[in-house]
Design a protein around this motif. Sequence first.
Motif, PDB file in Angstrom:
ATOM      1  N   VAL A 155       4.278  14.159  -9.316  1.00  0.00           N
ATOM      2  CA  VAL A 155       5.505  14.940  -9.549  1.00  0.00           C
ATOM      3  C   VAL A 155       5.869  14.910 -11.041  1.00  0.00           C
ATOM      4  N   ASN A 156       5.769  13.717 -11.639  1.00  0.00           N
ATOM      5  CA  ASN A 156       6.074  13.601 -13.072  1.00  0.00           C
ATOM      6  C   ASN A 156       5.230  14.556 -13.888  1.00  0.00           C
ATOM      7  N   LYS A 157       3.956  14.580 -13.562  1.00  0.00           N
ATOM      8  CA  LYS A 157       3.049  15.442 -14.326  1.00  0.00           C
ATOM      9  C   LYS A 157       3.421  16.904 -14.143  1.00  0.00           C
ATOM     10  N   GLU A 158       3.804  17.218 -12.924  1.00  0.00           N
ATOM     11  CA  GLU A 158       4.218  18.604 -12.653  1.00  0.00           C
ATOM     12  C   GLU A 158       5.512  18.925 -13.419  1.00  0.00           C
ATOM     13  N   ARG A 178       4.223   5.723  -5.433  1.00  0.00           N
ATOM     14  CA  ARG A 178       4.162   5.793  -6.896  1.00  0.00           C
ATOM     15  C   ARG A 178       3.119   6.808  -7.363  1.00  0.00           C
ATOM     16  N   THR A 179       2.043   6.858  -6.639  1.00  0.00           N
ATOM     17  CA  THR A 179       1.018   7.849  -6.978  1.00  0.00           C
ATOM     18  C   THR A 179       1.591   9.253  -6.808  1.00  0.00           C
ATOM     19  N   LYS A 180       2.377   9.405  -5.759  1.00  0.00           N
ATOM     20  CA  LYS A 180       3.010  10.695  -5.494  1.00  0.00           C
ATOM     21  C   LYS A 180       3.968  11.052  -6.652  1.00  0.00           C
ATOM     22  N   ALA A 182       0.850  -1.199   0.000  1.00  0.00           N
ATOM     23  CA  ALA A 182       0.000   0.000   0.000  1.00  0.00           C
ATOM     24  C   ALA A 182       0.872   1.230   0.000  1.00  0.00           C
ATOM     25  N   ASN A 183       1.990   1.160   0.756  1.00  0.00           N
ATOM     26  CA  ASN A 183       2.925   2.288   0.838  1.00  0.00           C
ATOM     27  C   ASN A 183       3.593   2.552  -0.516  1.00  0.00           C
ATOM     28  N   LEU A 184       4.010   1.438  -1.181  1.00  0.00           N
ATOM     29  CA  LEU A 184       4.639   1.558  -2.509  1.00  0.00           C
ATOM     30  C   LEU A 184       3.675   2.218  -3.494  1.00  0.00           C
TER      31      LEU A 184
END
Length: 357
Positions: free
Chosen positions: A15-18, A9-11, A3-5
């Motif tokens: 960031v990638n999109k930003e 990854r969602t985070k 769940a943490n991973l």
Amino acid sequence: MNANLEELRTKLDTVNKELLRLLNERAEVVQAIGEIKEKQGVPKFDPVRERKMLDELTALNPGPFRDASIKHIFKEIFKASLNLQEEDHKRQLLVSRKKQPENTIIDVKGNLIGGSAQVMIAGPCSVESYEQLRTVAAALKEAGIKVMRGGAFKPRTSPYDFQGLGVEGLKMLKEVADEFGLATISEIVHPGHIELAEQYIDVIQIGARNMQNFELLKAAGEAKIPVLLKRGIAATLEEFVHAAEYIVVKGNTQVMLIERGIRTYEKWTRNTLDISAVPLLKQETHLPVLVDVTHSTGRKDILLPCAKAALAAGADGIMVEVHPDPQTALSDAAQQLDIPQFQQLWEGMRNSGLFTE
Ligand code: PRE
Ligand code: MN
């Protein structure tokens, strides 16, 4: 754990999109700078500016990325930015296919060059006499060839070599071409001779040695007749395309390019025929692209395969030198075809199925 991973990854996705947004925001600024540089005529690449930015960024770098990694990443960004500016520059060239997607088709006395059919241009290296020209013209007419070449102003390697008949040669070319209903191409070497050319010939050739004679290119840009621009003996395609731009920007849009071999270490040919130039020039520009098989190879025995290769690569035409008696020719004696050899080449080209008339 999983769940943490997922959460991390969602985070990262966010960031990638930003980063993506920021990179493109940066790219837009880069393009705006590129436009200013284009107008001012200053180089796009600015290593001093790049160094300054790298110094500032590494000084500010809080980590955990090491300075070397930050430098590496930003250098890539600068490189991509420079590419963007250069692509924008190319797009703006008048000769660029990005600027004009459809082919430029040039009408040389009713012969369309650059369209669905190919053109064969043949004739002697130099105009030498009426008899010589008439013999070639008759052979061309019989073969159904419509465009004859012949040099009157000859830029020769040695000042002691035959320099051509000059204006007399142009007059002879016109007289014989009119007699046989042919169109003509001849080299002009002096900007002051452009108007003269308009009186006597149908296409002005700018020779390989003059590809970057900018005053001549500008004068050809004022001409009312088409120009056949030869690639310089050591010119990159980038330089070749920019030389054509010199002509077009002055108003003469009737420009054809011709690959004529480039100088390499290879000695078995006079020059090295750069076949890749054909598809590249067709891709990058909308101008007709021809191949001079005679001057690129400097030989007579491999003209048919080279002509076929050129046609297969998308060339709009082939140029070849023909002389009634090559051994006595006043220039390029070793490489001109005699008339039967020329007829054989022509038959081979027509039988290849690659030449559309
Ligand atoms: C930029 C691009 C290429 C130059 O070599 C230097 C910097 C960059 O990406 O930052 C922008 C730019 O053209 C400039 O600042 O002059
Ligand atoms: Mn020649």
